[in-house]
Every structure is written in structure tokens, then in C-alpha cells.
Design a protein around this motif. Structure first.
Motif, PDB file in Angstrom:
ATOM      1  N   UNK A   1       0.818  -1.214   0.000  1.00 40.10           N
ATOM      2  CA  UNK A   1       0.000   0.000   0.000  1.00 40.10           C
ATOM      3  C   UNK A   1       0.855   1.268   0.000  1.00 40.10           C
ATOM      4  N   UNK A   2       2.103   1.169   0.522  1.00 40.97           N
ATOM      5  CA  UNK A   2       2.968   2.354   0.592  1.00 40.97           C
ATOM      6  C   UNK A   2       3.794   2.571  -0.671  1.00 40.97           C
ATOM      7  N   UNK A   3       3.705   1.654  -1.628  1.00 38.96           N
ATOM      8  CA  UNK A   3       4.425   1.835  -2.892  1.00 38.96           C
ATOM      9  C   UNK A   3       5.923   2.017  -2.719  1.00 38.96           C
ATOM     10  N   UNK A   4       6.441   3.124  -3.261  1.00 36.24           N
ATOM     11  CA  UNK A   4       7.891   3.361  -3.245  1.00 36.24           C
ATOM     12  C   UNK A   4       8.459   3.485  -1.838  1.00 36.24           C
ATOM     13  N   UNK A   5       7.657   4.013  -0.906  1.00 38.69           N
ATOM     14  CA  UNK A   5       8.165   4.143   0.463  1.00 38.69           C
ATOM     15  C   UNK A   5       8.409   2.750   1.047  1.00 38.69           C
ATOM     16  N   UNK A   6       7.520   1.819   0.731  1.00 40.17           N
ATOM     17  CA  UNK A   6       7.739   0.432   1.159  1.00 40.17           C
ATOM     18  C   UNK A   6       8.991  -0.137   0.480  1.00 40.17           C
ATOM     19  N   UNK A   7       9.222   0.259  -0.767  1.00 40.74           N
ATOM     20  CA  UNK A   7      10.385  -0.215  -1.534  1.00 40.74           C
ATOM     21  C   UNK A   7      11.677   0.241  -0.831  1.00 40.74           C
TER      22      UNK A   7
ATOM     23  N   UNK B   1      15.673   7.543   1.700  1.00 44.60           N
ATOM     24  CA  UNK B   1      16.018   7.492   3.123  1.00 44.60           C
ATOM     25  C   UNK B   1      17.512   7.173   3.220  1.00 44.60           C
ATOM     26  N   UNK B   2      18.207   7.924   4.060  1.00 42.38           N
ATOM     27  CA  UNK B   2      19.646   7.669   4.225  1.00 42.38           C
ATOM     28  C   UNK B   2      19.871   6.619   5.308  1.00 42.38           C
ATOM     29  N   UNK B   3      20.892   5.781   5.105  1.00 41.95           N
ATOM     30  CA  UNK B   3      21.271   4.824   6.147  1.00 41.95           C
ATOM     31  C   UNK B   3      22.720   5.096   6.554  1.00 41.95           C
ATOM     32  N   UNK B   4      23.187   4.402   7.585  1.00 42.75           N
ATOM     33  CA  UNK B   4      24.519   4.693   8.123  1.00 42.75           C
ATOM     34  C   UNK B   4      25.648   4.083   7.290  1.00 42.75           C
ATOM     35  N   UNK B   5      25.283   3.380   6.224  1.00 42.51           N
ATOM     36  CA  UNK B   5      26.324   2.761   5.384  1.00 42.51           C
ATOM     37  C   UNK B   5      27.019   3.787   4.500  1.00 42.51           C
TER      38      UNK B   5
ATOM     39  N   UNK C   1      12.280  -1.586   2.263  1.00 47.35           N
ATOM     40  CA  UNK C   1      12.739  -2.936   1.912  1.00 47.35           C
ATOM     41  C   UNK C   1      14.255  -2.928   1.644  1.00 47.35           C
ATOM     42  N   UNK C   2      14.734  -1.915   0.919  1.00 49.72           N
ATOM     43  CA  UNK C   2      16.176  -1.820   0.633  1.00 49.72           C
ATOM     44  C   UNK C   2      16.965  -1.604   1.930  1.00 49.72           C
ATOM     45  N   UNK C   3      16.394  -0.792   2.814  1.00 47.80           N
ATOM     46  CA  UNK C   3      17.102  -0.457   4.064  1.00 47.80           C
ATOM     47  C   UNK C   3      16.838  -1.435   5.212  1.00 47.80           C
ATOM     48  N   UNK C   4      16.083  -2.518   4.926  1.00 46.67           N
ATOM     49  CA  UNK C   4      15.674  -3.397   6.034  1.00 46.67           C
ATOM     50  C   UNK C   4      16.857  -4.024   6.766  1.00 46.67           C
ATOM     51  N   UNK C   5      17.982  -4.197   6.072  1.00 46.72           N
ATOM     52  CA  UNK C   5      19.155  -4.809   6.722  1.00 46.72           C
ATOM     53  C   UNK C   5      20.155  -3.743   7.150  1.00 46.72           C
ATOM     54  N   UNK C   6      19.782  -2.462   6.942  1.00 51.27           N
ATOM     55  CA  UNK C   6      20.705  -1.368   7.267  1.00 51.27           C
ATOM     56  C   UNK C   6      20.179  -0.593   8.473  1.00 51.27           C
ATOM     57  N   UNK C   7      20.944   0.409   8.862  1.00 50.76           N
ATOM     58  CA  UNK C   7      20.580   1.248  10.004  1.00 50.76           C
ATOM     59  C   UNK C   7      20.139   2.607   9.455  1.00 50.76           C
TER      60      UNK C   7
ATOM     61  N   UNK D   1      19.230   6.436   9.236  1.00 50.18           N
ATOM     62  CA  UNK D   1      19.631   7.493  10.173  1.00 50.18           C
ATOM     63  C   UNK D   1      18.508   8.496  10.415  1.00 50.18           C
ATOM     64  N   UNK D   2      17.359   8.316   9.768  1.00 51.21           N
ATOM     65  CA  UNK D   2      16.153   9.088  10.131  1.00 51.21           C
ATOM     66  C   UNK D   2      14.985   8.136   9.910  1.00 51.21           C
ATOM     67  N   UNK D   3      13.961   8.248  10.753  1.00 58.46           N
ATOM     68  CA  UNK D   3      12.871   7.273  10.715  1.00 58.46           C
ATOM     69  C   UNK D   3      11.986   7.337   9.492  1.00 58.46           C
ATOM     70  N   UNK D   4      11.614   8.573   9.120  1.00 60.94           N
ATOM     71  CA  UNK D   4      10.647   8.669   8.039  1.00 60.94           C
ATOM     72  C   UNK D   4      11.332   8.517   6.686  1.00 60.94           C
ATOM     73  N   UNK D   5      10.563   7.982   5.738  1.00 62.44           N
ATOM     74  CA  UNK D   5      11.047   7.915   4.358  1.00 62.44           C
ATOM     75  C   UNK D   5      10.559   9.199   3.696  1.00 62.44           C
TER      76      UNK D   5
END
Length: 357
Positions: A235-241, A273-277, A244-250, A252-256
Motif C-alpha cells: 500500500x505504501x508503494x515506493x516508500x515500502x520499496x 532514506x539515508x542509512x549509516x552505510x 525494503x532496501x534499508x531493512x538490513x541497514x541502520x 539514520x532518520x525514521x521517516x522515508x
């Protein structure tokens, strides 16, 4: 069938290759048609099945391929199945946006299949037609039917393809991607080729609120033939995508961060969304096709992102005027982003559409 002979002589021109990639391309062609029906607002689900005998079945609940007589004196479905460029993608009225390959679509699948079966619910009846070596049999009018939709089953020609064995994961990845790019659409993939010893049901954890209860009961009962099944619905489309990409990452901000834009003949959707990698994971799509060689939409996104972040940094005095600007590479470190554009007249570079001009 003159046009289809050209396809059989040079399949690579139409589907890229006669290896595994070209074979899977047949599925994408048929699925793209169903997804186009969904994008146009007429279908809500697409069901793909890898049949036990090596064929593929694609079912949608769209309007159904037209069966009425065509000006050429044969049913419209026959024109669509046996003539190149006869799909609805060429007159810009029928679909505002479509991902189907330059409209060569389903006739190419028919050209490269030893058998193809179409079942259509439309105009109050259930219709069936079988094509053997691309040659149409009679279009048969069956029982009255209140529903609408199209079922296509095809068997790739082993004389053309180096292999006719589909890879479950390859198909699963692409269908999941399609579900992310078309928010709210439900796509299921069922593999009937599995042996009894193998799994019954793959419950995909990242599936958002897919109806699991119905399937759970089926599993409890002893089943004759075990199948592997996955359901994709986001239902969230690209935000869910992006999640999904960041699911194994950390992250650095909650919202997409997500936004959309619309202009005449084109629309745009971005989520990031940025991650710590340290690596960057930017994926771009044009009419739901993954343009992994990039193109104008990716260049535009990168340039705009660099400009906006630098302007913000200077406005907020995070960067002093005398400091140089941050480079695009600095800014994209740890970035997960999806850019999806839908264009009514896309200029792709090449038939398999991996770069948008």
C-alpha cells in the motif's frame, strides 16, 4: 503471420536474447499488459503461475482483451496476437502510460511459443482461443460470464530458446518490484513445479497485510500437489520499496522522504532514506521498467538533490560561504532512493529499455 516470422528469425531483436534473459522476457511482456490494465485503473490483481508442465499462466481481472470483430474481419484478439505493433500501446488514447515494450508485446510471445491459450471474460461471456505454433484456432464463445479479465497461458518454443526453464527467484524479484512500483496492486506468484518434498507455502514477511488467513487453512488440509506461493502487495508503494532496501541497514532518520509531481504527459514519484552505510543505492524506473543504465531522470534527480542539499546547508549555516560545495558523491553516501517516472511517449535507448533518453 509474415510479421511473426521476422520475430522467429531474429528473436534477439525483440526480446534481447534466446537465453535465460530472453525467456523471462516473455513473462514480463504478458505481465506488463496486465499491470498496464491496473495502472489504467481497470485491474486490481495479477496472478502468475509457473505450471508443472513448463508453461506459464498469467491471470488478471482487467477488462479482457477485446473479442469483437476487428475492421480486418477477424476478432480483435487475433489481430493483437498475430500482428506486431497491434497492441493498444501505439495509439496514445487507450493507455495514458504503459510499460509494455514499445507495444510489440503479446504477439512476440505468441511468435516464440509452441502453444498459447487465451481465456477471456468480456461482453457477458467466457471466450477461449488456442494458438498452435502461433496459428490461431477458432475463437469459441462459452458460458455466460459476469466477470471480466484475461488469462494467458503460453509454452515457450524449445526450438528457439536455449532453455525453457524459468528461475523462480528471477520472476519473484521482478514481480515484487512491479508491486512496489504500482502501489496497492496485488501480485501473486505460484510455482507448481515443486516436488512433494519441497515447501508448501512461502510466507513472505515483507508482504504488507496480505490475506494470510485463507491460505493458512488450505495448508492444514492434506494437499494433493504442493506448491510454492508468494503474495506481493504494498500500500505504501515506493516508500515500502525504500524500507525494503534499508531493512538490513541502520536508517539514520525514521521517516522515508517521499513526494510526487505531475505534468502534462508525465508524472514522477520519488522516495528516499539515508542509512549509516557508505554505499549508494539509487534505482530508477521509467514506466515501471528498471532503467539500470540510468538516463535523463536519474541525472535530473542527482543534480537536483546536490543543489537542494547545498542550498540548505548554506541557508542553515551548516556550511560556511567560504567552504566549497558538498559533492554529489558526499551527499549520496548511504542514500537509498527510488525514482519512478511515468511518461506517455518515452524515448528509450534500445529495445530492452535499460536507459531513458
Amino acid at each position: 503471420l509474415e510479421g511473426l516470422d521476422a520475430v522467429r528469425k531474429r528473436p534477439g531483436m525483440y526480446i534481447g536474447s534466446t537465453g535465460e534473459r530472453g525467456l523471462h522476457h516473455l513473462i514480463w511482456e504478458v505481465v506488463d499488459n496486465s499491470v498496464d490494465e491496473a495502472m489504467a485503473g481497470y485491474a486490481s490483481k495479477v496472478e502468475v503461475t509457473l505450471l508443472a508442465d513448463g508453461g506459464v499462466e498469467v491471470v488478471d481481472d482487467g477488462r479482457g482483451i477485446p473479442v469483437a470483430m476487428h475492421a480486418q474481419g477477424v476478432p480483435t484478439i487475433e489481430v493483437v496476437m498475430t500482428q506486431l505493433h497491434a497492441g493498444g500501446k501505439f495509439d496514445s488514447d487507450s493507455y495514458a502510460v504503459s510499460g509494455g515494450l514499445h507495444g510489440v508485446g503479446i504477439s512476440v510471445v505468441n511468435a516464440l511459443s509452441s502453444q498459447l491459450e487465451a481465456e477471456i471474460d468480456r461482453d457477458g461471456f467466457h471466450w477461449t482461443q488456442t494458438y498452435k505454433d502461433s496459428v490461431p484456432g477458432k475463437l469459441l464463445q462459452g458460458d455466460p460470464s459476469k466477470k471480466t479479465g484475461t488469462t494467458i497461458r503460453f509454452w515457450a518454443d524449445p526450438n528457439i530458446f536455449e532453455t525453457t526453464t524459468y528461475n523462480f527467484e528471477t520472476v519473484a524479484r521482478r514481480l515484487q518490484e512491479m508491486a512496489f512500483l504500482n502501489k496497492g496492486l496485488t501480485i501473486t506468484l505460484t510455482d507448481e513445479r515443486v516436488t512433494d518434498a519441497e515447501i508448501t507455502d512461502d510466507v513472505v514477511s515483507e508482504t504488507a497485510d496480505a490475506p494470510k488467513h485463507a491460505e493458512a487453512e488450505d495448508v492444514a488440509a492434506p494437499v494433493e500437489h504442493k506448491v510454492k506461493k508468494r503474495t506481493y502487495h504494498y500500500p505504501g508503494g515506493l516508500e515500502d520499496f525504500v524500507r525494503h532496501i534499508n531493512r538490513t541497514k541502520q536508517p539514520i532518520h525514521n521517516s522515508v522522504v517521499g513526494f510526487t509531481g505531475k505534468g502534462t504527459g508525465h508524472e514522477l514519484e520519488v522516495a528516499m532514506q539515508w542509512n549509516s552505510g557508505y554505499s549508494e543505492s539509487v534505482h530508477t524506473f521509467a514506466n515501471t521498467i528498471n532503467t539500470h543504465e540510468g538516463g535523463t531522470h536519474e541525472e535530473g534527480f542527482r543534480a537536483a538533490l546536490t543543489t537542494v542539499v547545498n542550498k540548505y546547508a548554506k541557508d542553515k549555516k551548516l556550511l560556511k560561504e567560504k567552504d566549497g560545495n558538498l559533492t554529489g558523491d558526499d551527499i549520496r553516501e548511504g542514500l537509498a532512493a527510488i525514482v519512478s517516472v511515468k511518461v506517455s511517449e518515452p524515448q528509450f535507448e534500445g529495445q530492452t529499455k535499460t536507459k531513458l533518453g
